[in-house]
Design an enzyme around this catalytic site. Structure first.
Site, PDB file in Angstrom:
ATOM      1  N   HIS A 157       3.476  -2.640   3.290  1.00 64.77           N
ATOM      2  CA  HIS A 157       4.003  -0.887   2.854  1.00 64.77           C
ATOM      3  C   HIS A 157       5.165  -0.496   1.866  1.00 64.77           C
ATOM      4  CE1 HIS A 157       0.959  -0.557   5.171  1.00 64.77           C
ATOM      5  NE2 HIS A 157       0.241  -0.041   5.280  1.00 64.77           N
TER       6      HIS A 157
ATOM      7  N   ASP B  99       0.633  -1.326   0.344  1.00 65.72           N
ATOM      8  CA  ASP B  99       0.322  -0.113   0.640  1.00 65.72           C
ATOM      9  C   ASP B  99       1.213   1.232   0.080  1.00 65.72           C
ATOM     10  OD1 ASP B  99      -2.574  -2.092   0.423  1.00 65.72           O
ATOM     11  OD2 ASP B  99      -3.133  -0.654   1.930  1.00 65.72           O
TER      12      ASP B  99
END
Length: 238
Positions: free
Chosen positions: A196, A50
């Site tokens: 991430h 993400d």
């Protein structure tokens, strides 16, 4: 409109807006919405990232994934993709999948249904332009699915997918061993892993913990006989 009726209308709007956010609870999500939880082929693990693309950190992940012969799904922010289109094209050119994380990493608590529709549509259009194909997936910022976000995703032709294992790799104290331990604590065949590739909304430099954990996580999956790849290859449960 009298006060009781007004209160009822406001209550209904609030329930429509924030009610779906209950899916953030991992136990309830896994039991009631396995597809939303990212459950798929039990011999496969979907690897997702993400908050990118980020020219400081994302290239390190691309090199690591290439060395591991793994392809992943990158949930990108539209505003960052607009700023770094060449990096988005590189992600796609290297065989990874681009998906939608929203235009910005906004907090969801106030209803903005029209803005949600607009922002998801323009992010999906930008991803399609960048990757050469329409995105399939949407993950809301903070993993909080509201009524407006759910409706906007459907309008854009996107399926919402959260995760079944994460590394808590956004915190200031995150370390590679800690990320590895947190992911493997709930990792199962058919699961979707959230990491991430950017610290745009994380502690500065936190991405290094996820990057450091990556070889060990892929190795652990392979030790268990699990393939690692994109959501498109995951066979998500309906």
């Amino acid at each position: 409109m009298n006060a009781a009726r007004a209160a009822g209308v406001l209550g209904a709007v609030a329930a429509w807006h924030i009610g779906p956010a209950a899916t953030w609870l991992p136990g309830a999500r896994a039991a009631l919405w396995p597809g939303l939880d990212g459950r798929g082929d039990p011999s496969h693990v979907a690897l997702t990232f993400d908050d990118g693309p980020d020219p400081v950190s994302t290239p390190h992940f691309l090199r690591a994934l290439d060395a591991l012969s793994v392809r992943a799904t990158f949930f990108v922010l539209g505003a960052r993709l607009a700023r770094h289109p060449a990096l988005g094209r590189l992600i796609a050119a290297e065989g990874h999948e681009l998906a939608v994380h929203g235009w910005r990493h906004d907090r969801p608590w106030c209803p903005h249904p029209l803005r949600d529709v607009r922002d998801l549509a323009r992010t999906a259009d930008l991803v399609a332009e960048t990757a050469g194909r329409r995105p399939l997936w949407y993950r809301p910022a903070y993993g909080v699915l509201t009524g407006g976000r759910w409706a906007a995703a459907r309008s854009a032709g996107l399926r919402t997918v959260l995760w079944s294992a994460w590394g808590r790799d956004w915190t200031a104290g995150a370390t590679a061993p800690g990320v590895h331990a947190e992911v493997t604590r709930t990792l199962r065949g058919g699961g979707t892993v959230l990491l991430h590739d950017s610290d745009v909304v994380s502690a500065p430099g936190a991405w290094r913990a996820a990057l450091g954990a990556l070889p060990g996580l892929v190795g652990e999956c392979r030790r268990r006989g699990l393939r690692v790849g994109t959501l498109a290859g995951h066979g998500l449960i309906e």
